[in-house]
Design an enzyme around this catalytic site. Structure first.
Site, PDB file in Angstrom:
ATOM      1  CE  LYS A  34      -4.340  -1.642   0.665  1.00 57.13           C
ATOM      2  NZ  LYS A  34      -5.595  -1.199   0.078  1.00 57.13           N
ATOM      3  CG  ASP A  89      -9.527  -2.783   6.457  1.00 52.97           C
ATOM      4  OD1 ASP A  89     -10.412  -2.613   7.300  1.00 52.97           O
ATOM      5  OD2 ASP A  89      -9.747  -3.258   5.333  1.00 52.97           O
TER       6      ASP A  89
END
Length: 402
Positions: free
Chosen positions: A75, A123
Site C-alpha cells: 500500500k 483497515d
C-alpha cells in the site's frame, strides 16, 4: 472454492482509460517518482524451491512487499503516490505551469501542499501510506478507521502526524463517513476503492501498485505461468492482472483472485456477474482484506483479465503465515502478515486438490508468482498467530543467509 471467470467481458480489451492507467508507460512514470523517495529500494523476490517441489510445481517466487518504503506493505506505493500526484497537479494549476516531481520540495509547491488535507478510510495499510505521503509533501491527513482496526495499526498511522477518526461499523461504513466529512470540510479523499463519479483518484492509487509488478518481471528468470493475488476491494489484484495482461499479451499468466471466505465481495461479484455488496458477518483474521463491497474500477478490470476466483478460510491464512515463517529445506523464511500470505494459502489449497490443480493447469512446469502484500504490520497479532515474533523470523532468515 474456485469460480472460473464467466463474465461476458472476459478476455475483452480493457477500457482505454484503464489501459493507460495500468500499462507500461504509467508504471515507468511511477518508478521515476519513486527515485525521489529517500527510502526507496526494490523489494526482494524470494525463490521457494523446496516448497515448489512439495507442491508439485516448477517454481514459486514471492515478491516481498513487507520491505516497501518503511511501511511494511504494498500500500506504500499507492496512497502516497496519489497524494504526490494531486499536490503537483494543484501546484501546476495555481502556478500556471507544469510542475514536475523534481520540484516536490520547492517552497512554492510546499506552500500549496500546506493548504491541502487528504482524507481516507483504512483497515491500516492504505491510511499509513496516505499519512506518510501527506507528511512527505507538507500537507495534512485525516484518517478514518473502523471499529475492527487494532490500536497498534492506529498508532502506526498516527506517527506520521495524521488526525485519527474512529468510526463505528465496518470498513465500508468508514469509507462513507470519510467521503461525507471530507465533502463538508473541503478535504481531498484519496480512497483505494471507487464508486460512481469517483474513479480517477482510485485509479492513481492502483497505478502506484504497478511498480512492484514491473520490478518483479525484471527480477524473475522467466515470466510466470500462474499468479495468485489476494483482494480486498480488488485494487491490487486489478492492477497486477491488468499490467501483466498489457505487458505480456498472449504470454500472460493464469490469474487467480483470492478472497477471505468471510469477506468474499470480489468472489460474490464474479458469481453474480455484477458488483454486489455482501452482508457483514463474523470478522476475518485477514483484516486488511475485510471489505464487503468491490471497487467499481477494479471490477471493471478484473471482469476482463482475471481467469478465476477463489476463497480461503481462516485456518488457511494462519497456516500460510506459519509455513512461510518455518520454511522447508533451504527456502528463506518470510514474514507474512495475516493478509500477506493469502495468495500462498490459495496456491496451497489448489495444489493439494487434484480437481482444483487440473482446473488451473498447475503441473511440474508451472511457474508461480505470489505477492506477500504485507509483513507484520501488527507485530503483536503476528506473534499471537504464528507463535514466534517477526523479529525472530527475520533473524532466522539472516542466519540462513549468513
Amino acid at each position: 472454492m474456485i469460480l472460473p471467470n464467466q463474465h461476458p467481458d472476459y478476455r475483452r480489451p480493457l477500457y482505454p482509460v484503464d489501459a493507460d492507467t495500468l500499462g507500461a508507460a504509467a508504471a515507468e512514470e511511477v518508478e521515476r517518482y519513486l527515485t525521489y523517495r529517500d527510502n526507496h529500494a526494490p523489494t526482494p523476490l524470494h525463490m521457494l524451491q523446496a516448497l515448489a517441489a512439495g507442491l508439485g510445481v516448477g517454481a514459486i517466487h514471492v515478491k516481498d512487499e513487507g520491505f516497501r518504503l518503511g511501511l511494511g506493505s504494498f500500500k506504500a506505493l499507492g496512497g502516497s503516490y496519489a497524494v504526490i500526484r494531486l499536490v503537483l497537479e494543484e501546484a501546476a494549476r495555481r502556478l500556471g505551469r507544469p510542475v514536475d516531481v523534481a520540484e516536490l520540495h520547492a517552497p512554492e509547491v510546499r506552500a500549496v501542499a500546506a493548504g491541502m488535507t487528504f482524507a481516507c478510510a483504512t483497515d491500516g495499510n492504505h491510511g499509513r501510506s496516505v499519512a506518510q505521503g501527506a507528511q512527505l509533501v507538507g500537507a495534512r491527513a485525516a484518517i478514518f478507521v473502523h471499529a475492527g482496526v487494532s490500536d497498534g495499526r492506529v498508532a502506526a498511522i498516527a506517527r506520521f502526524g495524521a488526525k485519527m477518526i474512529r468510526v463505528e461499523g465496518t470498513y465500508d461504513d468508514s469509507v462513507a463517513e470519510a467521503a461525507r466529512v471530507a465533502a463538508e470540510a473541503g478535504w481531498t479523499v484519496v480512497s483505494d476503492t471507487s464508486w460512481p463519479g469517483y474513479e480517477r483518484i482510485p485509479g492513481l492509487v492502483m497505478q502506484g501498485y504497478t511498480a512492484m509488478v514491473r520490478e518483479a518481471l525484471r527480477q524473475l528468470p522467466e515470466p510466470p505461468t500462474h499468479v495468485f493475488v489476494q483482494a480486498g476491494v480488488g485494487g491490487v489484484a486489478a492492477a497486477v492482472a491488468a499490467h501483466l495482461a498489457l505487458v505480456l499479451g498472449d504470454r500472460r499468466p493464469v490469474f487467480v483472485v483470492v478472497d477471505p471466505a468471510r469477506a468474499a465481495c470480489i468472489y460474490e461479484t464474479a458469481r453474480a456477474g455484477r458488483p454486489v455488496k455482501i452482508g457483514h458477518g463474523e470478522p476475518t483474521v485477514m483484516a486488511m482484506l475485510e471489505c464487503y463491497e468491490p471497487s467499481l474500477v477494479a471490477w471493471r478490470v478484473l471482469s476482463r483479465v482475471a481467469d478465476a476466483f477463489m476463497t480461503v478460510d481462516e485456518e488457511d491464512a494462519v497456516a500460510a503465515m506459519k509455513r512461510l515463517a518455518y520454511p522447508a529445506g533451504n527456502d528463506p523464511a518470510i514474514v507474512a502478515g495475516e493478509s500477506g500470505g493469502v495468495g500462498f494459502a490459495a496456491l496451497s489449497k489448489a495444489a493439494s486438490d487434484p480437481s482444483l490443480k487440473a482446473a488451473l493447469g498447475l503441473d511440474a512446469a508451472s511457474r508461480i508468482l505470489l505477492i506477500n502484500t504485507e509483513g507484520a504490520t501488527d507485530p503483536a497479532r503476528y506473534t499471537e498467530l504464528v507463535g514466534i515474533s517477526p523479529a525472530e523470523v527475520a533473524a532466522r532468515r539472516r542466519g540462513a543467509d549468513a
